[in-house]
Structure formats: C-alpha cells, structure tokens
Enzyme design. Structure first.
Site, PDB file in Angstrom:
ATOM      1  N   LYS A   1       0.742  -0.873  -0.058  1.00  0.00           N
ATOM      2  CA  LYS A   1      -0.076  -0.267   0.301  1.00  0.00           C
ATOM      3  C   LYS A   1       0.763   1.162   0.190  1.00  0.00           C
ATOM      4  O   LYS A   1       0.526   2.162  -0.835  1.00  0.00           O
ATOM      5  CB  LYS A   1      -0.683   0.845   1.375  1.00  0.00           C
ATOM      6  CG  LYS A   1      -1.557  -1.119   1.543  1.00  0.00           C
ATOM      7  CD  LYS A   1      -3.139  -0.404   2.272  1.00  0.00           C
ATOM      8  CE  LYS A   1      -2.176  -0.790   3.794  1.00  0.00           C
ATOM      9  NZ  LYS A   1      -1.596  -2.752   4.429  1.00  0.00           N
TER      10      LYS A   1
ATOM     11  N   ARG B   1      -9.114   1.016   8.810  1.00  0.00           N
ATOM     12  CA  ARG B   1      -8.720   0.438   9.578  1.00  0.00           C
ATOM     13  C   ARG B   1     -10.743  -0.780  10.324  1.00  0.00           C
ATOM     14  O   ARG B   1      -9.990  -1.872  10.598  1.00  0.00           O
ATOM     15  CB  ARG B   1      -7.626  -0.100  10.274  1.00  0.00           C
ATOM     16  CG  ARG B   1      -6.197   0.040   9.734  1.00  0.00           C
ATOM     17  CD  ARG B   1      -5.569  -0.335  10.542  1.00  0.00           C
ATOM     18  NE  ARG B   1      -4.425  -1.250   9.902  1.00  0.00           N
ATOM     19  CZ  ARG B   1      -2.950  -0.647   9.580  1.00  0.00           C
ATOM     20  NH1 ARG B   1      -2.871   0.312   9.169  1.00  0.00           N
ATOM     21  NH2 ARG B   1      -1.579  -1.349   9.552  1.00  0.00           N
TER      22      ARG B   1
ATOM     23  N   ARG C   1      11.403  -7.562   5.570  1.00  0.00           N
ATOM     24  CA  ARG C   1      11.137  -5.866   5.216  1.00  0.00           C
ATOM     25  C   ARG C   1      11.989  -5.556   6.099  1.00  0.00           C
ATOM     26  O   ARG C   1      12.431  -5.804   7.423  1.00  0.00           O
ATOM     27  CB  ARG C   1       9.899  -5.823   5.889  1.00  0.00           C
ATOM     28  CG  ARG C   1       9.590  -3.922   5.409  1.00  0.00           C
ATOM     29  CD  ARG C   1       8.442  -3.459   5.288  1.00  0.00           C
ATOM     30  NE  ARG C   1       7.771  -3.478   5.900  1.00  0.00           N
ATOM     31  CZ  ARG C   1       6.213  -3.377   6.264  1.00  0.00           C
ATOM     32  NH1 ARG C   1       5.700  -3.398   5.233  1.00  0.00           N
ATOM     33  NH2 ARG C   1       5.551  -3.287   7.455  1.00  0.00           N
TER      34      ARG C   1
ATOM     35  N   ARG D   1      11.410  -3.564  12.059  1.00  0.00           N
ATOM     36  CA  ARG D   1      10.987  -2.269  12.660  1.00  0.00           C
ATOM     37  C   ARG D   1      10.105  -3.060  13.652  1.00  0.00           C
ATOM     38  O   ARG D   1       9.852  -4.336  13.808  1.00  0.00           O
ATOM     39  CB  ARG D   1       9.881  -1.761  11.467  1.00  0.00           C
ATOM     40  CG  ARG D   1       9.325  -1.043  11.465  1.00  0.00           C
ATOM     41  CD  ARG D   1       8.227  -0.271  10.333  1.00  0.00           C
ATOM     42  NE  ARG D   1       6.881  -0.980  10.810  1.00  0.00           N
ATOM     43  CZ  ARG D   1       5.666  -0.907  10.179  1.00  0.00           C
ATOM     44  NH1 ARG D   1       6.069  -0.171   9.118  1.00  0.00           N
ATOM     45  NH2 ARG D   1       5.313  -0.862  10.040  1.00  0.00           N
TER      46      ARG D   1
ATOM     47  N   ARG E   1      -0.948  -8.624  13.539  1.00  0.00           N
ATOM     48  CA  ARG E   1      -0.818  -7.978  12.595  1.00  0.00           C
ATOM     49  C   ARG E   1      -1.510  -8.625  11.872  1.00  0.00           C
ATOM     50  O   ARG E   1      -2.921  -7.750  10.844  1.00  0.00           O
ATOM     51  CB  ARG E   1      -0.219  -7.411  12.267  1.00  0.00           C
ATOM     52  CG  ARG E   1       1.029  -6.159  13.488  1.00  0.00           C
ATOM     53  CD  ARG E   1       2.236  -5.498  12.296  1.00  0.00           C
ATOM     54  NE  ARG E   1       1.999  -4.908  11.341  1.00  0.00           N
ATOM     55  CZ  ARG E   1       2.741  -4.517  10.362  1.00  0.00           C
ATOM     56  NH1 ARG E   1       4.036  -4.969  10.450  1.00  0.00           N
ATOM     57  NH2 ARG E   1       3.014  -4.034   9.665  1.00  0.00           N
TER      58      ARG E   1
HETATM   59  P1  AMP Z   1       1.453   0.356   8.930  1.00  0.00           P
HETATM   60  O1  AMP Z   1       2.240   1.051   9.286  1.00  0.00           O
HETATM   61  O2  AMP Z   1       0.390   1.086   7.890  1.00  0.00           O
HETATM   62  O3  AMP Z   1       1.458  -1.181   9.124  1.00  0.00           O
HETATM   63  O4  AMP Z   1       0.444   0.839  10.579  1.00  0.00           O
HETATM   64  C1  AMP Z   1       1.687   0.240  11.553  1.00  0.00           C
HETATM   65  C2  AMP Z   1       0.498   0.135  13.009  1.00  0.00           C
HETATM   66  O5  AMP Z   1       0.611   1.463  13.291  1.00  0.00           O
HETATM   67  C3  AMP Z   1      -0.403  -0.310  13.389  1.00  0.00           C
HETATM   68  O6  AMP Z   1      -0.488  -2.390  13.359  1.00  0.00           O
HETATM   69  C4  AMP Z   1      -1.511  -0.479  14.312  1.00  0.00           C
HETATM   70  O7  AMP Z   1      -0.782  -0.342  15.453  1.00  0.00           O
HETATM   71  C5  AMP Z   1      -1.484   1.482  13.869  1.00  0.00           C
HETATM   72  N1  AMP Z   1      -1.995   2.171  13.075  1.00  0.00           N
HETATM   73  C6  AMP Z   1      -2.312   2.261  11.593  1.00  0.00           C
HETATM   74  N2  AMP Z   1      -3.355   2.883  11.394  1.00  0.00           N
HETATM   75  C7  AMP Z   1      -4.361   2.533  12.288  1.00  0.00           C
HETATM   76  C8  AMP Z   1      -5.485   2.983  11.730  1.00  0.00           C
HETATM   77  N3  AMP Z   1      -6.415   2.980  10.931  1.00  0.00           N
HETATM   78  N4  AMP Z   1      -6.370   2.295  12.891  1.00  0.00           N
HETATM   79  C9  AMP Z   1      -5.648   1.756  14.335  1.00  0.00           C
HETATM   80  N5  AMP Z   1      -4.471   1.807  14.277  1.00  0.00           N
HETATM   81  C10 AMP Z   1      -3.808   1.376  13.516  1.00  0.00           C
END
Ligand code: AMP
Length: 220
Positions: free
Chosen positions: A13, A88, A127, A160, A171
């Site tokens: 994404k 989400r 990654r 990360r 996740r």
């Molecule tokens: P990402 O970089 O998009 O994989 O997001 C990393 C982490 O940020 C996720 O595993 C959640 O803990 C938090 N996070 C990101 N976007 C959201 C969202 N829309 N709602 C809730 N938690 C989020």
C-alpha cells in the site's frame, strides 16, 4: 481524487501510495507513518499509541479518527488525497464517511491490493526500514545496494518492532478480523477496485492506474 488503499500489512500500500501521489499530485496520508512519527518524537500521543503498535494491535478508533480529522483539514488535501492504513475498522470507515459528507465530499475509489497470508509472512519478515528516512527495502525483492545501509541517505536499516515474526502474526490476525470486513463494505458502496498484489511494483501500479481511469469514466 480521493482514494483509499486497502490491503493486508505488507501488501505494498505504502509503495503504491507514493507512486500514485506523484502521478496525481495529491498527498499520501499514511496513518502508520503519522503515528510512528509521534512515537519517535516521544509526544504524549506517541507514548499512548506505542502501547498498541508495539504489539501489532490497532490504536483505538477515537484516537486515529481525531488524528485523521486534523490531517484532512490541512491545505494540501483540498484537491484530494490517498489514504494508506485508514480506515482499518468499520467504525473508522463510517467516521470517515461522516467527516466527508459534512464537507460535501466523497471517496472516489477504494483500491484493494490482494496478497495471500503466506506471501505476507514472507514479505514482512524480509522487510527492512531505514532508521533515518523511513525508506523500505525487502531483502529478497528489493535489496539495498550495500548490506544494512539505505541507498538514499546511508542510514542504518532496521527491522521495525512490529515486523518481528510474533508481531507479524498478530497484525495479520487483526487485519483479517477487523479490517477485511471493509472489503464488503466498500464493495456494497460500489467503490472497490480489486488488484492482484502478487506482482512487480510496476505492474501493480499499471493495474491500478488503468482500473482507476476506467472507474473515473464510469463515475462521470
Ligand atoms: P502500518 O504502518 O499501516 O502497518 O501501521 C502500523 C501500526 O500503526 C498498526 O499495526 C497499528 O498499530 C497502528 N495503526 C495504523 N493505522 C491505524 C488505524 N487506522 N487504526 C488503528 N491503528 C492504526
């Protein structure tokens, strides 16, 4: 154009959002990046959200909804935006609909990048992220020129916290339980564009651009 990118963690994404942002001249809004920045700066918000992020859990809806509301009010969003990692949950999707309808605006398309779980496990465990500029590498598909160093800024490449194997599993579970239902939600709203994400970055991008332009014609 107002676009949402939907798909499991590691589906590409962020990569596609950056390309689309350049192509259409609209900002890429990555909720994960905004939250990670708060964590890095050790703000009160960052300390609160880190509790959830480090375990691969979702940050509570009311927090992320507030963060997004603020971001969408910034001047660069007037001509559109690309949302990556938001919504989400169904609750977040409905909050977004309300936010936009108050401004008389609508989402134009939801791009759903499909990638099977096994492929996701493989991608996320390989990654690496630059500690300094945030650029993402994959040791198999897109390795850095020099081991452990960012091609662009020379920063150290790290794993990360939430790309560690036990957290990746969680996740994915959270994605399947809480985010995947959005596929039906947006399909029912006739906004969904399905993209096969098991392909090269360029070919996924081409698929997206072609399907988006078809959708634009249909919407007109
Ligand atoms: P990402 O970089 O998009 O994989 O997001 C990393 C982490 O940020 C996720 O595993 C959640 O803990 C938090 N996070 C990101 N976007 C959201 C969202 N829309 N709602 C809730 N938690 C989020």
């Amino acid at each position: 154009m107002r676009i949402i990118l939907l798909g499991p963690p590691g589906s590409g994404k962020g990569t596609q959002a950056k390309l689309l942002s350049k192509r259409y001249g609209i900002p890429h809004i990555a909720m994960g990046d905004i939250l990670r920045e708060e964590v890095a700066r050790k703000t009160p918000l960052g300390e609160k959200v880190n509790v959830y992020m480090s375990k691969g859990e979702l940050v509570p809806d009311e927090i992320v909804i507030e963060v997004l509301k603020k971001r969408l009010q910034e001047a660069d969003c007037t001509n559109g935006f690309i949302l990556d990692g938001f919504p989400r949950t169904l609750n977040q999707a409905k909050a977004l609909d309300n936010m936009l309808s108050e401004l008389n605006l609508k989402i134009d398309a939801v791009i759903y990048i499909e990638v099977p779980d096994e492929e996701i496990m493989k991608r996320l465990s390989l990654r690496r992220t630059c500690k300094v500029c945030g650029r993402i590498y994959n040791l198999h598909y897109n390795p850095p020129k020099q081991d452990g160093k960012c091609d662009v800024c020379g920063g150290e490449l790290i794993i990360r916290d939430d790309d560690k194997p036990e957290v990746i599993k969680n996740r994915l579970k959270v994605y399947n339980e809480q985010t995947k239902p959005l596929v039906d939600y947006y399909e029912n709203h006739r906004l969904l564009i399905r993209i096969n994400g098991v392909n090269t970055i360029d070919s996924v991008f081409q698929q997206i651009v072609e399907k988006l332009s078809l959708k634009k014609k249909v919407n007109q």
